[in-house]
Structure formats: C-alpha cells, structure tokens
Design a protein around this motif. Structure first.
Motif, short mmCIF file in Angstrom:
data_model
loop_
_atom_site.label_atom_id
_atom_site.label_comp_id
_atom_site.label_asym_id
_atom_site.label_seq_id
_atom_site.Cartn_x
_atom_site.Cartn_y
_atom_site.Cartn_z
N VAL A 129 19.44 41.31 50.62
CA VAL A 129 20.62 42.17 50.46
C VAL A 129 20.35 43.44 51.27
O VAL A 129 19.94 44.47 50.75
N ARG A 130 20.60 43.35 52.57
CA ARG A 130 20.26 44.43 53.49
C ARG A 130 21.39 45.46 53.59
O ARG A 130 22.54 45.18 53.23
N LEU A 131 21.02 46.63 54.08
CA LEU A 131 22.02 47.67 54.29
C LEU A 131 23.05 47.20 55.30
O LEU A 131 22.72 46.62 56.33
N GLY A 132 24.32 47.45 55.00
CA GLY A 132 25.40 47.05 55.89
C GLY A 132 25.92 45.65 55.65
O GLY A 132 26.93 45.25 56.26
N THR A 133 25.27 44.87 54.76
CA THR A 133 25.71 43.51 54.49
C THR A 133 27.06 43.51 53.76
O THR A 133 27.29 44.31 52.86
N THR A 134 27.94 42.59 54.14
CA THR A 134 29.24 42.46 53.47
C THR A 134 29.07 41.66 52.19
O THR A 134 28.44 40.60 52.18
N ILE A 135 29.65 42.18 51.10
CA ILE A 135 29.46 41.55 49.78
C ILE A 135 30.80 41.37 49.08
O ILE A 135 31.82 41.92 49.51
N THR A 136 30.76 40.57 48.01
CA THR A 136 31.89 40.44 47.09
C THR A 136 31.40 40.85 45.72
O THR A 136 30.42 40.31 45.21
N ALA A 137 32.08 41.82 45.11
CA ALA A 137 31.72 42.30 43.78
C ALA A 137 32.73 41.80 42.77
O ALA A 137 33.94 42.01 42.93
N GLU A 138 32.24 41.10 41.74
CA GLU A 138 33.12 40.54 40.71
C GLU A 138 32.85 41.22 39.37
O GLU A 138 31.71 41.26 38.90
N LEU A 139 33.90 41.76 38.78
CA LEU A 139 33.79 42.45 37.51
C LEU A 139 33.44 41.46 36.41
O LEU A 139 34.02 40.38 36.32
N GLU A 140 32.46 41.83 35.58
CA GLU A 140 32.05 40.98 34.48
C GLU A 140 32.67 41.48 33.18
O GLU A 140 32.91 42.68 33.01
N GLY A 141 32.90 40.54 32.25
CA GLY A 141 33.45 40.93 30.96
C GLY A 141 34.38 39.86 30.42
O GLY A 141 34.74 38.91 31.13
N PRO A 142 34.79 39.99 29.16
CA PRO A 142 35.69 38.98 28.55
C PRO A 142 37.09 39.05 29.15
O PRO A 142 37.55 40.09 29.59
N ASP A 143 37.75 37.89 29.14
CA ASP A 143 39.16 37.79 29.55
C ASP A 143 39.38 38.26 30.98
O ASP A 143 40.41 38.87 31.31
N LEU A 144 38.42 38.00 31.85
CA LEU A 144 38.56 38.39 33.24
C LEU A 144 38.75 37.18 34.15
O LEU A 144 38.77 37.32 35.36
N THR A 145 38.88 35.99 33.54
CA THR A 145 39.16 34.79 34.31
C THR A 145 40.37 34.08 33.72
O THR A 145 40.69 34.26 32.53
N ALA A 146 41.03 33.28 34.52
CA ALA A 146 42.19 32.52 34.06
C ALA A 146 42.42 31.35 35.01
O ALA A 146 41.91 31.34 36.14
N ILE A 147 43.17 30.37 34.54
CA ILE A 147 43.55 29.24 35.39
C ILE A 147 44.74 29.67 36.24
O ILE A 147 45.72 30.21 35.73
N MET A 148 44.63 29.46 37.54
CA MET A 148 45.70 29.83 38.47
C MET A 148 46.33 28.56 39.04
O MET A 148 45.62 27.63 39.44
N VAL A 149 47.67 28.53 39.05
CA VAL A 149 48.39 27.38 39.61
C VAL A 149 49.40 27.89 40.63
O VAL A 149 49.88 29.02 40.53
N PRO A 150 49.74 27.06 41.62
CA PRO A 150 50.76 27.48 42.60
C PRO A 150 52.12 27.68 41.92
O PRO A 150 52.43 27.04 40.91
#
Length: 357
Positions: free
Chosen positions: A264-285
């Motif tokens: 995990v070097r300086l300048g590396t592009t990352i994705t940060a995902e918030l942790e906690g309850p009720d932070l995910t759901a099923i997504m449909v088109p």
C-alpha cells in the motif's frame, strides 16, 4: 333431422378446434429470459475512490530568495534528518556575513576605546584633574559603544542565519514525493523546492459527496487497492473537512490506515468501503421491476420447475440504473431483468443468459 346433423357437425368442429388450440398451447416452447443473481452489494454512498497519502508531509523551501544552484534529490529518494536537499546561490549572503563581521570588529574597537577613555576620566576625577562633565561625556560614549556592539552582533547573527537559509535540509526521515524547482530557477521565499513525507504513517484520502451518508470521526473503513482488490487494510476516520468544496461539493476525509503492508504505497489508488450494519443491499436493474396495483414486483425464476413466479418487493435508494431491494428477495434468487410486462405467473421459461451485478 337435418337440423340435428348440422348442429352436431358444428359442435364437433368447435370441439376439434378447441383441442387443437390446447395442443398448440401445450406445445408452446418455453420463453427465453434474461436474469441476474441477487447478491448483496455496498449501498450507494458507502464506497469511495481515493489515494494513499502520508500522514506527515512537508513542503520545504528557502526563507530567502535566490537562484537554485543544486538539488541533490529526486522523487522517490529516501532521505534522513539533516540531509542536504538543495542549495541556493549564497554569494550575496556570504558578502553580507563578511560585512557584518567587519562591523562587529569596528564596534568592538570603538567600545574598547570608549571603555579606556571612561576609566581615564574617572581616574583624573579622583585626583581633581578632570571636570565632572568630562567624566559624564566619557560614560555616554561608552554606553553608545556598548549599544553599537550589540547591534553589530545582532546584524552578524541575522546575516549568518540568512546564509544558512540558502541550504535546504530534511527536517525528518522520509521519502521525496515531489520537487517544485529545477537547477537554475530563481525561487521566492517560501516557495516549495522539495516535498518529503514520512512513509511509516499513511492515510487513505477520499472526497465524499455531500449527499453521501454522514461520516464521523472514528467511522471504520475497509480499504482495498484498485489494482489488486485482494490486498485490504482496515482504518478509522481521523479527520473530516468541516465544509464542502465550493466547486466539487465534496468533503475531504482522511482515514488512518492500521498497519498497512508495504504494497500500500504512497499515491496508490484505493477504494474505501464504509463498515457497519445495514450498509449493504440487493441491487436489481430498474428493468426488473414490474408495477402491479401501484406496488413493485419482480419475477423470480424457479430453476427446478423451469418457470417464473411473481414476488412483491420493497425498493429503496437508487444508483444509476439500479434500485436497492430491502425486502422480498434473498441472496441467490434469480430475477428476470427484461420483458417483465409480458410474463405470466407459472409460465415456462428458458434461461438465456446471466448478468451478475
């Protein structure tokens, strides 16, 4: 009698036609359908892109103006505290130091002469060979000489300090992350010449839209590399910008990474995902939703029977062409994504394709 035979013929023909129709319906092939597998994903506003930055970073420059005559480091170089990074042309400042030293020597000589004259006048006063006014004049000359010596010493110290500013040194161990001037360029006071950072303490820095979920100091995130999502590290928010940027309408959030690996070097592009309850759901088109009596429904494929059934669902926030489903679906359900207005409950279907979310 003839009428009887005519009616019989009509009934027989109608029965034959109905039988043919039933045979045609029974023989109708299953309808091809497209579907997607219901999978919980992060809700909109809980995943953000950003970069890895150093927690401690300093842009080093000179406090005086001058022409850059050397720069001994480049981006990526490791430096130790006290290492010389760059040097400005010091000719004018060296001359100023010489002049200040000469002024100091002159002030010291003046003071020595004033001290001797003062002591001589005091001796003469004791033997009544000098007037009181002469002694007072000698005392004043001595005080003026002492003040002149103090000014000369201060001027020399200032000149030496300005001379020292022509050499830019590292203030802590770190790595060079940026350079702001090239050799031969004239720099102004305070202009960044070399920027160094401490690589041991790193932050994941993300810009979060105003419309996203509220992020507070201490919120937990899971950070992964975009180039290799398998590399993850946990972190906690240590700083949240108090106001949004006037142009982008985003707030900058800094996430302190906990024991990040060297990858995990300086300048590396990352994705940060918030942790906690009720932070995910099923997504449909959106195309999978069928409105029946004003309420949302979806077609679920029964893989064993090879048919579809209509199921009521509750939808929530949307993201692009997708809607979140809060109830009515479970992970693994296969949801029809096209042609939902022309299906019937229990209709036989043929799986044509699968599009995972």
């Amino acid at each position: 009698m003839r009428r009887f035979f005519v009616m019989s013929a009509v009934l027989i023909a109608a029965t034959a036609l109905a039988g043919c129709k039933q045979e045609e319906e029974a023989a109708a092939p299953p309808r091809p359908v497209l579907y997607t597998v219901a999978t919980p994903v992060a809700l909109p506003g809980t995943r953000f892109a950003g970069t890895v930055q150093a927690k401690v970073q300093a842009a080093l420059g000179s406090r005086v103006a001058g022409r850059l005559v050397s720069r001994s480091v480049h981006v990526g170089d490791l430096v130790a505290k006290g290492d010389e990074l760059a040097v400005l042309d010091a000719t004018a400042y060296e001359l100023a130091v010489r002049s200040a030293r000469a002024e100091l020597s002159s002030a010291e000589a003046t003071l020595a002469s004033a001290v001797a004259a003062d002591e001589r006048q005091r001796t003469l006063l004791q033997s009544n060979a000098a007037a009181r006014a002469a002694v007072e004049s000698a005392e004043q000359s001595r005080a003026a000489a002492e003040a002149g010596l103090t000014r000369a010493r201060t001027a020399l110290k200032k000149a030496e300090e300005q001379l020292s500013y022509t050499r830019i040194q590292a203030e802590f161990d770190g790595v060079v992350v940026a350079t702001g001037a090239e050799v031969g360029q004239t720099v102004s006071p305070g202009e960044a010449i070399v920027t160094i950072a401490r690589p041991d303490e790193r932050d994941a820095v993300v810009d979060i839209p105003e419309t996203a979920v509220a992020i507070a100091v201490g919120s937990r995130f899971r950070v992964s590399l975009q180039i290799n999502p398998a590399i993850t590290v946990n972190g906690a928010v240590r700083e949240v910008a108090p106001s949004a940027d006037a142009v982008t309408r985003t707030r900058r959030v800094k996430i302190a990474l906990e024991n990040p690996p060297d990858t995990v070097r300086l300048g590396t592009t990352i994705t940060a995902e918030l942790e906690g309850p009720d932070l995910t759901a099923i997504m449909v088109p959106e195309t999978a939703i069928l409105l029946k009596d004003g309420k949302p429904h979806v077609w679920i494929v029964d893989m064993q029977k090879g048919e579809v059934r209509l199921a009521p669902v509750e939808t929530g926030a949307g993201a692009g062409r997708y809607l979140s489903v809060s109830s009515g679906l479970k992970e693994g359900d296969r949801v029809v994504t096209a042609g939902v207005n022309s299906l019937e409950d229990g209709q036989k279907v043929k799986i044509e394709d699968e599009a995972n979310l």
